[in-house]
Every structure is written in C-alpha cells, then in structure tokens.
Scaffold this motif. Structure first.
Motif: not given
Length: 401
Positions: A215, A236, A239, A259-260, A262, A268, A280, A283, A286-287
């Motif tokens: 991040r 999203i 990209d 970049q996405f 929540d 983020y 996707q 993302g 990262y979660r």
C-alpha cells in the motif's frame, strides 16, 4: 526429565517440542535441577494455560503429577525460574521455532496457496510495552519503552496461516529496517501496509523478481505510463502502469498501481509487480493482509504473551519466542486432529482436557450436538387490545431498600 505415566493431552503437547532430557551444554553445565528443557516446558505449559505469574507456574508444578513426571521436578522456587529466564539460549528457541514451522509446512505439503494467487505472506509487526523503570534498556522516545515482534505470516491455503519467520527488536527499530530479513523467497507474494513504504526496497524487489503487493502513502508521487481497462462494476477505480523515482539511488522503476475502495468508501492505492492477475485479484490479495492482524490479536488475547515475568533483555526475548512457539504448537496439534473447530475453541477445549487422556479428548472434537436449535423464533405480535374504559389507576412504584 522423565516420561509421563499416561497418554495425556499435556504429554501430547510437550512431547512435540523434543525437550525430553535436553540439557544445554553451556547453560546447564553446573545445573542440578532446573535444566533449559524443563524451564521451556514449564513456560510453554504456562502459556497454554494462561498462567499470569511465576507463582502460578510454581504452584501448578507442585500439584500437577504429569508435569512433574515430564520435567523431573517435584517443585521449584520462583527465583530459580526467574534466573533461568536470563540464561535460556535464544539460538535453541530459534531452532525450535524453525522445527515447528517445518512440521506445519510438511502437513500442508500439497498446498498450492490461496485460490490462484499462490503462496501469500503478510508482513507486519506487533508491539509489547515495558514498564518505565525496568524497561529503560528498550527506550525509544516520549518515554515509550517496549519490544517488537516483526513477523512473516505464511498463508498456504484458506484457514492455514502461521508465522514462519520472526525478527525481535526494540520499538526503536523501524519496520523498514527489519523487513529485509523477512523477504527472502521468490515463490511467495509479500503483502505490506504503509509502514513498509521504501522505494529502494521496492526497486530491488522488482529487479530481483520478488513478488509483492504494498500500500502507498497518500502523498506518493508517480508518473502514469499507461492506463489499463477497469471493470464497469465493482470497487476498482484505477488500474495503471506507473513509474516511481527512488530518490536515494536516483533510479526509476516501473510497477503496477491498483486503486480500489472498500465497502465503506475508503480508498486504497497499492503497487505490485504481479502483472498476470486482474485488478480485483490484487485488491483481494491486499485484503489478505488482515490475517496477520487477526494472528496478533489471537496471541495477545488467548496466550499469556503480554505478561512478562522478568524484564532483563534476554528474558524478554525468551518470552517472546515462547509465545510464538506456543502459537505454532497449538496450530500443529489442531491440524493433526483435523478438527473443524476454530483455533480459539480448540485451545479452550484443550485447556479443560489438559490432564485427560488424549484419545478421549480427540473423541469429543466435532461431536454433533444432540439437540439442534431452530434459532430465535419470531413471536407474533399480539392483537391490539380494545381501549380501556372506566377510571384510570395510578401507577404503583415500589423501592426496595
């Protein structure tokens, strides 16, 4: 150190540590009673049972025949155990930690990783505070004193997350200083929060083909080289391929930026060198970093890691290692039983069955309930009562003294 007289849950746990008859050639040369192996066994048992003080450990030893049989001790003084914390060699605990991680990896030898992402490794650290006077050797700033456990959590598949490398330090050591000892493999994707933003590291990892998802900070500057197509629906928002300057070396490096947001609308921005996955997927990778936060929460809530019995530097490092070793031991035993219980429910049940026979304990795992609850039933609303007629009564108020 003798053997337990029965196949108890306690014996099943401690025997995995290979502590039987272990005496450190240097530390135990003149030791007559409390060897390094016996001390580690007592400390691990105390972690599993959440014993908060050395007095509790000593009293338990005096009344626990199984533990006496394993350690070869009928009693011990608090001061003796306290001094032993200063003498336990960290090299042996490091070896013991590595042995347990190898056993866990062997259990998951066929694991291919999380979904189609492969092996993931969230990296982060957790802090333990020390008292103002006794922790002065770990002073940082603003009267802050404490130690850190920098951790690499290996995620081999869904539900299988365990630490396979740790670095111990005082709180004055930044995450960026310890991270290079945790990032060592090319077949794993490392996941970092904003505390690990270091453009020199990112550039080297790109050059060395070490996979990562990190991040960015909000003020990070980059040059957009190419925008990628993003899905019309979903979270999203961007990209792109970007270029970032490493100011220390003066070199540029290229990464992918995703970049996405929540579900609560928080945005983020992460960079990665994984080009083959969708935005996707990045993302979702990262979660997965949240798994290491859950692990830190688990060891602080359900083990006695936050209780330090001795504040000498070596004793602090020993107790940190003991906490991590105990967490690995719990996971290893849980995987051997193949139970569907959560780690916390398994540990809680194991505590109550600690002195019972191992086979009887295993039989109680995942037993189907004899009576299934139908859940909370909806109670129909009563029909509205007709309006009352006649004189109204005064409300009764009684105070019981």
């Amino acid at each position: 150190m003798g053997n337990l007289t029965q196949n108890s849950v306690l014996r099943k746990c401690l025997i995995r540590l290979k502590l039987c008859s272990f005496r450190c050639p240097l530390t135990d040369h003149y030791t007559k009673r409390l060897s390094v192996g016996s001390a580690i066994a007592l400390l691990v048992e105390a972690q599993l049972q959440q014993r908060e003080s050395l007095a509790d450990i000593v009293l338990n030893l005096e009344t626990n025949l199984d533990l006496q049989a394993f350690t070869g001790l009928s009693s011990i003084h608090e001061s003796t155990l306290n001094r032993k914390l200063n003498a336990i060699p960290l090299a042996y605990l490091e070896w013991l930690f590595a042995q347990l991680t190898q056993e866990l990896k062997a259990h998951q030898r066929g694991a291919k990783g999380i979904k189609h992402f492969g092996k993931l490794a969230p990296v982060d650290s957790t802090t333990f505070s020390l008292p103002k006077v006794l922790g002065d050797w770990a002073f940082y700033q603003d009267k802050t004193k404490g130690v850190k456990i920098h951790t690499r959590l290996l995620s081999l598949e869904s539900g299988c997350h365990f630490p396979d490398e740790i670095v111990l330090s005082t709180v004055g050591v930044s995450d960026q200083q310890a991270v290079n000892r945790l990032v060592t493999k090319q077949d794993t994707t490392y996941i970092f929060d904003r505390g690990y933003v270091n453009y020199g590291n990112f550039r080297r990892w790109v050059e060395q083909a070490i996979l990562f998802v990190a991040r960015l900070k909000t003020k990070t500057k980059y040059t957009v080289l190419r925008e990628r197509e993003i899905p019309k629906e979903g979270l999203i928002t961007r990209d792109a391929d970007v270029e970032i300057l490493d100011k220390v070396s003066g070199q540029l490096f290229q990464v992918r930026l995703v970049q996405f947001s929540d579900d609560e609308g928080k945005v983020y921005e992460v960079i990665t060198n994984r080009q083959e996955l969708t935005a996707q997927d990045i993302g979702e990778i990262y979660r997965c970093r949240w798994q290491i936060e859950l692990f830190f929460k688990w060891i602080k809530q359900h083990l006695a890691t936050v209780t330090f019995h001795n504040h000498h530097p070596n004793a602090i490092w020993v107790q940190c290692y003991i906490g991590m070793i105990t967490a690995l031991l719990c996971q290893l035993i849980q995987r051997e039983t193949q139970t569907l219980l959560s780690p916390w429910n398994f540990l809680r049940k194991m505590r109550y069955y600690f002195a019972r026979d191992w086979d009887s304990f295993v039989q109680t795992l995942d037993i189907e309930p004899t009576r299934r609850s139908k859940g909370r039933q909806k109670i129909p609303k009563p029909a509205e009562a007709p309006p009352r007629t006649g004189d109204k009564r005064e409300t009764v108020k009684i105070i019981v003294s």
